[in-house]
Design a protein around this motif. Structure first.
Motif, mmCIF file in Angstrom:
data_model
loop_
_atom_site.group_PDB
_atom_site.id
_atom_site.type_symbol
_atom_site.label_atom_id
_atom_site.label_comp_id
_atom_site.label_asym_id
_atom_site.label_seq_id
_atom_site.Cartn_x
_atom_site.Cartn_y
_atom_site.Cartn_z
ATOM 1 N N UNK A 59 0.809 -1.224 0.000
ATOM 2 C CA UNK A 59 0.000 0.000 0.000
ATOM 3 C C UNK A 59 0.837 1.268 0.000
ATOM 4 N N UNK A 60 2.155 1.135 -0.183
ATOM 5 C CA UNK A 60 3.014 2.311 -0.178
ATOM 6 C C UNK A 60 2.697 3.232 -1.349
ATOM 7 N N UNK A 61 3.065 4.513 -1.168
ATOM 8 C CA UNK A 61 2.748 5.515 -2.194
ATOM 9 C C UNK A 61 3.354 5.114 -3.554
ATOM 10 N N UNK A 62 4.578 4.580 -3.529
ATOM 11 C CA UNK A 62 5.218 4.230 -4.800
ATOM 12 C C UNK A 62 4.453 3.127 -5.520
ATOM 13 N N UNK A 63 3.917 2.182 -4.764
ATOM 14 C CA UNK A 63 3.110 1.124 -5.368
ATOM 15 C C UNK A 63 1.828 1.719 -5.964
ATOM 16 N N UNK A 64 1.241 2.663 -5.196
ATOM 17 C CA UNK A 64 0.012 3.313 -5.684
ATOM 18 C C UNK A 64 0.271 4.051 -7.002
ATOM 19 N N UNK A 65 1.445 4.732 -7.045
ATOM 20 C CA UNK A 65 1.763 5.476 -8.278
ATOM 21 C C UNK A 65 1.877 4.499 -9.460
ATOM 22 N N UNK A 66 2.576 3.377 -9.171
ATOM 23 C CA UNK A 66 2.732 2.388 -10.241
ATOM 24 C C UNK A 66 1.357 1.878 -10.704
ATOM 25 N N UNK A 67 0.522 1.568 -9.680
ATOM 26 C CA UNK A 67 -0.774 0.977 -10.009
ATOM 27 C C UNK A 67 -1.745 1.989 -10.640
ATOM 28 N N UNK A 68 -1.773 3.213 -10.034
ATOM 29 C CA UNK A 68 -2.814 4.156 -10.428
ATOM 30 C C UNK A 68 -2.391 5.128 -11.532
ATOM 31 N N UNK A 69 -1.106 5.397 -11.604
ATOM 32 C CA UNK A 69 -0.667 6.379 -12.617
ATOM 33 C C UNK A 69 0.002 5.676 -13.799
ATOM 34 N N UNK A 70 1.002 4.812 -13.471
ATOM 35 C CA UNK A 70 1.804 4.265 -14.568
ATOM 36 C C UNK A 70 1.018 3.239 -15.393
ATOM 37 N N UNK A 71 0.507 2.231 -14.701
ATOM 38 C CA UNK A 71 -0.120 1.127 -15.456
ATOM 39 C C UNK A 71 -1.279 1.613 -16.345
ATOM 40 N N UNK A 72 -2.248 2.406 -15.785
ATOM 41 C CA UNK A 72 -3.368 2.791 -16.661
ATOM 42 C C UNK A 72 -3.103 4.040 -17.513
ATOM 43 N N UNK A 73 -1.833 4.537 -17.536
ATOM 44 C CA UNK A 73 -1.621 5.833 -18.214
ATOM 45 C C UNK A 73 -1.745 5.670 -19.731
ATOM 46 N N UNK A 74 -2.268 6.704 -20.388
ATOM 47 C CA UNK A 74 -2.349 6.680 -21.853
ATOM 48 C C UNK A 74 -0.940 6.606 -22.453
ATOM 49 N N UNK A 75 -0.808 6.041 -23.633
ATOM 50 C CA UNK A 75 0.500 5.794 -24.248
ATOM 51 C C UNK A 75 1.379 7.040 -24.288
ATOM 52 N N UNK A 76 0.766 8.183 -24.621
ATOM 53 C CA UNK A 76 1.582 9.405 -24.800
ATOM 54 C C UNK A 76 2.184 9.911 -23.479
ATOM 55 N N UNK A 77 1.635 9.461 -22.350
ATOM 56 C CA UNK A 77 2.197 9.928 -21.060
ATOM 57 C C UNK A 77 3.078 8.875 -20.379
ATOM 58 N N UNK A 78 3.049 7.639 -20.909
ATOM 59 C CA UNK A 78 3.723 6.526 -20.221
ATOM 60 C C UNK A 78 5.196 6.815 -19.967
ATOM 61 N N UNK A 79 5.839 7.330 -20.992
ATOM 62 C CA UNK A 79 7.273 7.594 -20.899
ATOM 63 C C UNK A 79 7.574 8.616 -19.804
ATOM 64 N N UNK A 80 6.808 9.715 -19.783
ATOM 65 C CA UNK A 80 7.014 10.764 -18.789
ATOM 66 C C UNK A 80 6.760 10.219 -17.364
ATOM 67 N N UNK A 81 5.678 9.431 -17.235
ATOM 68 C CA UNK A 81 5.359 8.876 -15.910
ATOM 69 C C UNK A 81 6.469 7.917 -15.469
ATOM 70 N N UNK A 82 6.887 7.036 -16.405
ATOM 71 C CA UNK A 82 7.950 6.058 -16.081
ATOM 72 C C UNK A 82 9.224 6.747 -15.632
ATOM 73 N N UNK A 83 9.646 7.771 -16.411
ATOM 74 C CA UNK A 83 10.879 8.492 -16.072
ATOM 75 C C UNK A 83 10.783 9.162 -14.692
ATOM 76 N N UNK A 84 9.689 9.904 -14.505
ATOM 77 C CA UNK A 84 9.508 10.629 -13.237
ATOM 78 C C UNK A 84 9.449 9.652 -12.056
ATOM 79 N N UNK A 85 8.752 8.535 -12.310
ATOM 80 C CA UNK A 85 8.641 7.554 -11.231
ATOM 81 C C UNK A 85 10.020 7.000 -10.853
ATOM 82 N N UNK A 86 10.829 6.674 -11.877
ATOM 83 C CA UNK A 86 12.178 6.162 -11.585
ATOM 84 C C UNK A 86 13.013 7.175 -10.804
#
Ligand code: PHE
Length: 377
Positions: A59-86
């Motif tokens: 339930x950590x915030x990083x897991x939530x980001x992965x689950x809620x932001x990265x996984x369902x993100x539209x293709x055009x934002x995936x790269x930006x989300x992935x980079x920022x998350x890393x």
């Protein structure tokens, strides 16, 4: 701590984020929140709660980001989300490591502040004791006898009548036992006895001669007990130092010469000695040693006029009893009286201390009044 309206619990589309810039600014907000939380930690418990909140797998915030932001993100934002998350993951790891170090250092500092010794404070100086006068005098006496080849032995304070009396040629009904009435021990029924507190250090003569062959040259310091009522010169416990020298050809001259040497070393060269006949069952002849009075110089006259109160005008003071070892005693220890001879003496340490230091009440030795003891540091 993430709350219900925490953005990381919602998807990007729910948050209305549609461009990479918006993604980055969203991550900045999260990062600011994280920084504030991680840097405020003071204790190890806070730190581990922060770590749990942000990194817990479930339930950590990083897991939530992965689950809620990265996984369902539209293709055009995936790269930006992935980079920022890393980037953010790295940041979290570094900050948490630093925060842990800071928490630990703080704990250490707190502990050492508590335990720190302030070297500038004045010290606590405990009172230093000193040796009791009896012990000091005993040591003086020992040193004198050491210088002429005697050594020290000790013996038991609880004795059998055999050692205290019989082997010293004092049979059961001998009148001299009356002077030495003492404390017999209450023993349990059936225990071998009787046992008594020794009335003198002389029984150690027997112990020594039973164990050693001549030449014997020993002194024996220790406590002795008698059923005396306490007054200025009597105590039910006092101290003696026994002396015993046995060898082939020891003469009466060796004996008196040794005692004279001791007395002069102890009281000073100017003191004269004399002996008078006396009686002890274990010495023959027995004598009583006197010294010229150390208070009036042997004149018998007090400096302030009248007679000297210490020697009552006699000019002499009785020191202690002694004598040539009675041949009957050798019979008890299997020495051959035809081959050996010797002498023995029994010095009262308390008495000698009183004479040398001008103390007129033996009781002060045992009252342990610091005002008295302090006078003999
Ligand atoms: N034991 C004797 C006493 O107490 C003293 C003594 C010792 C006398 C040795 C002669 C020889 O009184």
């Amino acid at each position: 701590m993430p709350t219900v309206d925490n953005p990381t619990q919602r998807s990007l589309s729910e948050l209305g984020v549609t461009s990479p810039e918006e993604v980055r600014s969203l991550f900045e907000q999260v990062r600011a929140r994280f920084d504030a939380e991680a840097n405020g930690n003071r204790h190890a418990v806070d730190w581990s709660m922060t770590r749990q909140a942000w990194l817990s797998r479930k339930s950590g915030v990083l897991t939530q980001i992965t689950e809620n932001w990265l996984k369902p993100s539209p293709v055009e934002l995936k790269r930006a989300v992935g980079e920022s998350l890393n980037n953010f993951k790295e940041h979290v790891a570094v900050v948490l490591a630093d925060a842990l170090a800071a928490v630990e250092a703080g704990a250490e500092a707190a502990v050492s502040a508590k335990e720190r010794v302030d070297l500038s404070l004045p010290g606590v100086i405990g009172p230093t004791g000193s040796r009791h006068l009896i012990r000091q005098v005993l040591q003086e006496i020992e040193d004198i006898f050491f210088s002429i080849g005697f050594s020290v032995v000790e013996g038991p304070e609880v004795e059998t009548p055999y050692y205290n009396f019989e082997a010293l040629n004092i049979p059961e009904h001998h009148a001299v036992r009356d002077d030495m009435d003492t404390f017999y021990l209450d023993l349990p029924n059936g225990a071998p006895g009787p046992l008594l507190l020794r009335t003198h250090t002389s029984p150690v003569q027997i112990h020594v001669m039973e164990k050693r062959q001549p030449p014997v040259r020993v002194i024996v310091p220790g406590k002795v007990y008698r059923r005396d009522n306490p007054d200025a010169t009597h105590s039910f416990m006092f101290h003696q130092i026994e002396g015993l020298a046995v060898d082939s050809g020891i003469t009466f001259c060796d004996f008196t010469g040794t005692i004279d040497y001791f007395v002069k070393q102890f009281f000073g060269e100017a003191v004269k000695t004399r002996f008078r006949p006396s009686y002890f069952p274990f010495t023959e002849p027995s004598i009583e040693f006197d010294a010229s009075c150390i208070f009036c110089g042997g004149s018998g006259a007090a400096k302030t006029g009248g007679i000297c109160g210490k020697c009552k005008g006699a000019g002499w003071i009785e020191l202690f009893g002694a004598g040539m070892v009675d041949p009957a005693v050798y019979g008890f220890v299997n020495y051959d009286p035809k081959k050996v001879s010797g002498f023995a003496f029994g010095i009262g340490i308390d008495r000698l201390a009183m004479l040398k230091y001008g103390i007129d009440d033996i009781q002060v030795f045992f009252q342990n009044d610091v005002r008295f003891l302090k006078q003999f540091p």
